[in-house]
Scaffold this motif. Structure first.
Motif, mmCIF file in Angstrom:
data_model
loop_
_atom_site.group_PDB
_atom_site.id
_atom_site.type_symbol
_atom_site.label_atom_id
_atom_site.label_comp_id
_atom_site.label_asym_id
_atom_site.label_seq_id
_atom_site.Cartn_x
_atom_site.Cartn_y
_atom_site.Cartn_z
ATOM 1 N N PRO A 1 35.614 54.751 50.664
ATOM 2 C CA PRO A 1 36.855 55.465 49.430
ATOM 3 C C PRO A 1 38.102 55.546 49.996
ATOM 4 N N GLU A 2 38.636 54.489 51.462
ATOM 5 C CA GLU A 2 39.811 54.043 51.514
ATOM 6 C C GLU A 2 40.058 52.628 51.061
ATOM 7 N N SER A 3 39.592 52.298 50.551
ATOM 8 C CA SER A 3 39.985 51.215 49.306
ATOM 9 C C SER A 3 40.568 51.128 48.192
ATOM 10 N N THR A 4 41.127 50.097 48.419
ATOM 11 C CA THR A 4 41.821 49.890 46.641
ATOM 12 C C THR A 4 40.863 50.258 44.822
ATOM 13 N N ASN A 5 39.981 49.903 45.805
ATOM 14 C CA ASN A 5 37.857 50.482 44.755
ATOM 15 C C ASN A 5 38.481 52.253 44.695
ATOM 16 N N HIS A 6 39.111 52.882 46.126
ATOM 17 C CA HIS A 6 38.480 53.725 45.826
ATOM 18 C C HIS A 6 37.111 54.449 46.055
ATOM 19 N N GLY B 1 31.853 31.885 39.720
ATOM 20 C CA GLY B 1 32.292 30.928 38.258
ATOM 21 C C GLY B 1 33.061 32.265 38.058
ATOM 22 N N GLU B 2 33.293 32.452 37.074
ATOM 23 C CA GLU B 2 34.677 33.468 36.787
ATOM 24 C C GLU B 2 34.507 35.103 36.535
ATOM 25 N N ASN B 3 32.890 35.271 37.048
ATOM 26 C CA ASN B 3 32.089 36.673 37.734
ATOM 27 C C ASN B 3 33.035 37.034 39.331
ATOM 28 N N VAL B 4 33.614 38.177 39.231
ATOM 29 C CA VAL B 4 33.726 38.476 40.220
ATOM 30 C C VAL B 4 33.414 40.061 40.565
ATOM 31 N N MET B 5 33.000 40.282 41.821
ATOM 32 C CA MET B 5 32.164 42.089 42.599
ATOM 33 C C MET B 5 32.984 41.674 43.680
ATOM 34 N N THR B 6 33.542 42.886 43.853
ATOM 35 C CA THR B 6 34.816 43.567 44.957
ATOM 36 C C THR B 6 34.220 45.170 45.411
ATOM 37 N N GLY B 7 33.986 45.042 46.927
ATOM 38 C CA GLY B 7 33.905 46.158 47.966
ATOM 39 C C GLY B 7 34.424 46.043 48.949
#
Length: 230
Positions: free
Chosen positions: A160-165, A136-142
């Motif tokens: 740690p190198e990701s855009t999510n730090h 739906g509108e829910n979003v999860m990133t890693g």
């Protein structure tokens, strides 16, 4: 929220998708069943190692479920009742999808750079610079999603190198319906009526009448008894 369930369901759907392009019987990609269509720019099979390769815009479609990647490799067991027939193909035991991995069902999508499924330990691992799960509108990133579909467990990591730090980030919307989609907000605009207000009516213009002149006294008497303005 149903994001934990969504992870397991989405990974489970990806698990089903891994087995459908085999030389043996096709597996369901969609829970609704139906025919499975597989396409790509190139296909190659190596019977000596029971492996098939799909390259270039690989796409698997079944009903409303879709799996896409740039490359897919499916590794099978030998066929036969005892799994020892080297001339036939058995079940898929490992799947590797590389490049622009995209999986979509009716209400959720999952994207990453690579996906690996191993049947032995019932594990789906999706990795990438940014792994995204949407319901739906829910979003999860890693950056790494590890799921065990049959056990219903999932783990989301972020390097740690990701855009999510190094942090797993989720944006969750409340007031969802049964499918995880936000409920529609249809406001009905109404203006409350003022106390004592009457509905507007269309004024009727009485037909003009020609009356004879009356003496002032008589007109006054008629006004009080019949309500005719003077």
């Amino acid at each position: 929220m149903k994001m934990h369930t969504a992870l397991a369901v989405a990974a489970g759907a990806l698990l089903a998708a891994t087995s459908m392009a085999g030389m043996a019987a096709a597996q369901d990609v969609s829970g609704k069943g139906g025919p499975v269509q597989v396409g790509g720019d190139n296909w190659h099979a190596d019977q000596s190692i029971h492996t098939e390769y799909w390259d270039g815009r690989v796409e698997v479609q079944q009903d409303d479920a879709q799996l896409r990647a740039d490359h897919m490799k499916l590794i099978h067991l030998p066929g036969g009742a005892n799994g020892d027939d080297q001339k036939s193909w058995g079940d898929v035991v490992r799947m590797e999808a590389e490049g622009n991995v995209y999986y979509k069902t009716e209400d959720r999508t999952m994207t990453g750079d690579n996906a690996v499924y191993t049947k032995e330990d019932d594990t789906v691992v999706i990795t990438g610079a940014k792994v995204i799960l949407k319901q739906g509108e829910n979003v999860m990133t890693g950056t790494r999603l590890v799921s065990h579909p049959n056990a219903g467990t999932s783990t989301f990591d972020s390097s740690p190198e990701s855009t999510n730090h190094g942090r797993v980030v989720a944006v969750l919307y409340p007031n969802e319906d049964a499918n995880g989609n936000p409920k529609s907000k249809t406001a009905t605009s109404t203006t409350p009526a003022k106390p004592g207000a009457k509905p507007a009516t269309t004024a009727k213009t009485p037909a003009s009448k020609t009356t004879a002149s009356k003496p002032a006294a008589a007109a006054s008497s008629s006004s009080s008894s019949s309500g005719v303005p003077h």
